[in-house]
Scaffold this motif. Structure first.
Motif: not given
Length: 98
Positions: A16-37
């Motif tokens: 359960v802890g590993g699954a929660a950590l994986a979900v947290s990392a996935y959501r954080e990765k989705q919030n990172e939007v890289k754009t070139y100005e």
């Protein structure tokens, strides 16, 4: 408790802890939007005022903005007129045929 029950409970908690950590990392990765100005269309008001970077190298780019430069390949592919002269010639042809 016997040893197998303890191992089962510990294994479940770790899973359960590993699954929660994986979900947290996935959501954080989705919030990172890289754009070139310089190519980000959210900044199109900036690039619609700046002259094309290729204006000094390509005569077809003279008078175009960065935004026009970004769309130029599509215009060429679709056969849109590239210069004011071509637009005038097309207008004259259009009035001559009517």
């Amino acid at each position: 408790m016997n040893k197998s029950t303890t191992n089962l409970i510990l294994g479940s908690i770790i899973s359960v802890g590993g699954a929660a950590l994986a979900v947290s990392a996935y959501r954080e990765k989705q919030n990172e939007v890289k754009t070139y100005e310089d190519t980000d269309m959210m900044n199109s008001d900036k690039i619609d005022k700046m002259e094309s970077v290729d204006a000094d190298k390509d005569d077809g780019e003279k008078g175009l903005t960065q935004l026009d430069h970004a769309h130029r390949a599509e215009w060429v592919a679709n056969g849109f007129p590239q210069t004011h002269q071509e637009m005038k010639e097309l207008e004259e042809e259009d009035t001559d045929t009517h």
